[in-house]
Design a protein around this motif. Sequence first.
Motif, PDB file in Angstrom:
ATOM      1  N   ASN A 197       0.855  -1.187   0.000  1.00 53.70           N
ATOM      2  CA  ASN A 197       0.000   0.000   0.000  1.00 53.70           C
ATOM      3  C   ASN A 197       0.893   1.240   0.000  1.00 53.70           C
ATOM      4  O   ASN A 197       1.267   1.742   1.045  1.00 53.70           O
ATOM      5  CB  ASN A 197      -0.909  -0.048   1.233  1.00 53.70           C
ATOM      6  N   ILE A 198       1.186   1.726  -1.194  1.00 52.26           N
ATOM      7  CA  ILE A 198       2.206   2.765  -1.311  1.00 52.26           C
ATOM      8  C   ILE A 198       1.622   4.171  -1.353  1.00 52.26           C
ATOM      9  O   ILE A 198       2.296   5.139  -1.017  1.00 52.26           O
ATOM     10  CB  ILE A 198       3.082   2.515  -2.566  1.00 52.26           C
ATOM     11  N   SER A 199       0.359   4.316  -1.772  1.00 50.05           N
ATOM     12  CA  SER A 199      -0.210   5.661  -1.876  1.00 50.05           C
ATOM     13  C   SER A 199      -1.717   5.618  -1.657  1.00 50.05           C
ATOM     14  O   SER A 199      -2.344   4.560  -1.780  1.00 50.05           O
ATOM     15  CB  SER A 199       0.093   6.264  -3.254  1.00 50.05           C
ATOM     16  N   GLU A 200      -2.300   6.790  -1.346  1.00 51.19           N
ATOM     17  CA  GLU A 200      -3.746   6.897  -1.110  1.00 51.19           C
ATOM     18  C   GLU A 200      -4.296   8.159  -1.767  1.00 51.19           C
ATOM     19  O   GLU A 200      -4.996   8.946  -1.147  1.00 51.19           O
ATOM     20  CB  GLU A 200      -4.046   6.885   0.390  1.00 51.19           C
ATOM     21  N   THR A 201      -3.976   8.344  -3.039  1.00 49.45           N
ATOM     22  CA  THR A 201      -4.429   9.551  -3.739  1.00 49.45           C
ATOM     23  C   THR A 201      -5.951   9.602  -3.863  1.00 49.45           C
ATOM     24  O   THR A 201      -6.535  10.685  -3.990  1.00 49.45           O
ATOM     25  CB  THR A 201      -3.807   9.619  -5.138  1.00 49.45           C
ATOM     26  N   GLU A 249      -3.935   8.063   5.539  1.00 54.58           N
ATOM     27  CA  GLU A 249      -2.518   7.716   5.508  1.00 54.58           C
ATOM     28  C   GLU A 249      -2.295   6.386   4.810  1.00 54.58           C
ATOM     29  O   GLU A 249      -2.958   5.391   5.104  1.00 54.58           O
ATOM     30  CB  GLU A 249      -2.002   7.624   6.945  1.00 54.58           C
ATOM     31  N   ALA A 250      -1.358   6.356   3.833  1.00 51.50           N
ATOM     32  CA  ALA A 250      -0.925   5.089   3.244  1.00 51.50           C
ATOM     33  C   ALA A 250      -0.148   4.323   4.307  1.00 51.50           C
ATOM     34  O   ALA A 250       0.731   4.865   4.975  1.00 51.50           O
ATOM     35  CB  ALA A 250      -0.055   5.329   2.020  1.00 51.50           C
ATOM     36  N   ARG A 300      -7.305   3.268   7.132  1.00 53.31           N
ATOM     37  CA  ARG A 300      -7.273   2.748   5.755  1.00 53.31           C
ATOM     38  C   ARG A 300      -7.969   1.393   5.632  1.00 53.31           C
ATOM     39  O   ARG A 300      -8.503   1.051   4.574  1.00 53.31           O
ATOM     40  CB  ARG A 300      -5.813   2.631   5.270  1.00 53.31           C
ATOM     41  N   THR A 327       7.314   4.194 -14.580  1.00 46.23           N
ATOM     42  CA  THR A 327       8.016   4.889 -13.500  1.00 46.23           C
ATOM     43  C   THR A 327       9.504   4.593 -13.530  1.00 46.23           C
ATOM     44  O   THR A 327       9.925   3.514 -13.950  1.00 46.23           O
ATOM     45  CB  THR A 327       7.449   4.485 -12.121  1.00 46.23           C
ATOM     46  N   ARG A 385      14.311   1.977  -2.566  1.00 49.25           N
ATOM     47  CA  ARG A 385      12.980   2.384  -2.130  1.00 49.25           C
ATOM     48  C   ARG A 385      12.643   1.631  -0.850  1.00 49.25           C
ATOM     49  O   ARG A 385      12.787   0.403  -0.809  1.00 49.25           O
ATOM     50  CB  ARG A 385      11.951   2.070  -3.212  1.00 49.25           C
TER      51      ARG A 385
END
Length: 394
Positions: free
Chosen positions: A87-91, A97-98, A192, A353, A382
Motif C-alpha cells: 500500500n504505497i499511496s492513497e491519492t 494515511e498510506a 485505511r 516509473t 525504495r
Amino acid sequence: MGAAPADAVQGTRQPGGSEIAPGVSYRHFDIPASRGTARAHVLDIDLSDPRTGVDLLYPGAVGARSAVSTLADGAGAVGGINGDFFNISETQHPGVEATGAPVGPAVARGRALKGAVPNGQRFGPAMPPGVTTEAVLGVGFDRRARMDDLRLDGEVRTAETRLPLGGLNQYALPVGSVGAFTSDWGSTSRVRSTCGTDTNRGAPCSTDTHEVTVRHGRVVESADTPGSGPVARGSTVLVGREAGAQQLRKLSVGDPVSVRHRLVAAESRTPFRFALGGYPVLRGGAPLPGIDTVTSAVRTAAGIADDGERLLLLSLDGSPEFRSGLTIAEVVDTLRELGAEDGFSLDGGGSSTLVSSSTLVARPPGADSVTVRNNPSGGAERPVPNGIGVFSTA
C-alpha cells in the motif's frame, strides 16, 4: 552501490558465481530481451545445506517500511531481496494515511504476521487468471521452498455470538467484516482498513465503522472511528465496518471477548517457517496462462529448483542502460534457464516509473555489512515493508 562486479559472465545461466557464504552464491549476467539488454542479479541458495536458511525481513511492524540493506544488516543476513507489493499511496482517499503494509500474507519464524487483503484492494500489476492475493512463496520447517495459498482462519467469540474474522493486520478489510490488529501491526493508522471495497480499491471509506480494544479477554476501550498508535502486547484491536461495526457496537467495556487466528495452507502439510506474498508465474516447469508478454519493467522474482532444495532470488538492474527490463514471460524464461520449476513474481517497477522496489543485497566475505549489488531505479533504494533474507551460521 556502483556497477555490477566485472567477473560476471555474460549469458551465464548455470549454478556458479562467487560464494558469499557456504551454500550461497551471487552472480550477474546480461539478457538480450525484446526491449533491449537487461541485467539480472541472482542469489543462489542451497537449502539442503544445514548452515543456510531464509526468513522474512521486515522492520518489526507490518505497517512500516525500510531499505532492504537496512533490514538485512539489522537481521544479520548475508543477503536479501525485496518482497511483496504494498500500500504505497492513497491519492483516492484524501487525508487517509498510506500504511506501507504488504498485500499478501506474511509469516516470520513460523509466526503468522498478517493475512491477505481482498483481491480488489491489491496494489501491483495484474495477476494471472485464477490467482488471488492469498498466494505465497515460502520455506517450510522441512527446509524446502514451495508456493501455496495461505487463507486466514479466525473467529471473534462474544457472550452472544461468534463472528468470522475478516482480516489480520491488513490495510484493507472485506466489506461488512471485523478485522484484528495486534502489536505486530505497529503504530500506523487503522483508518485505511475501512476504505474501498472488495472489488474497488478507490471506493470511498466506510462511514459505518467501530473499533474495540480487547485486553486479557475483556473489552477495555470502544470508539466509533479506527485509531492509530501502537497496540500493546497482549491486546487486540478489533475494527469493524458496516455489519461488522454493528456487531462491535453491541459490546460494552468489561464484556468477555476471545479472538483466535491462524493462516492455513491450501496444499502444504508442513507449516511454513517463512512466507510472503506476490504471485506465481511458473508452475511445474510451465508458465501460468495469461502472464504478461508485453510490458517490460525492472522486476524482482524468485525461483524454486531441485524439488524445493534450491531457491533463486533474481533482481534486475535499474541503471539507465538496463532500465528497459523484462516482461513477465521473459522473467519466466530466465528462471527456467536457471533451473527453476516454479517461479514467483515479487514487487518491482512499472514501465511508467523510473522508481522500482527491485533491490538485491549481498555481504562480501569478511565484511560487516551488505552491499547493494544491482543499481536500483532512481539511484537509491525504495523503502519496502518486507523481503527475503538469506542467513548463514557458518
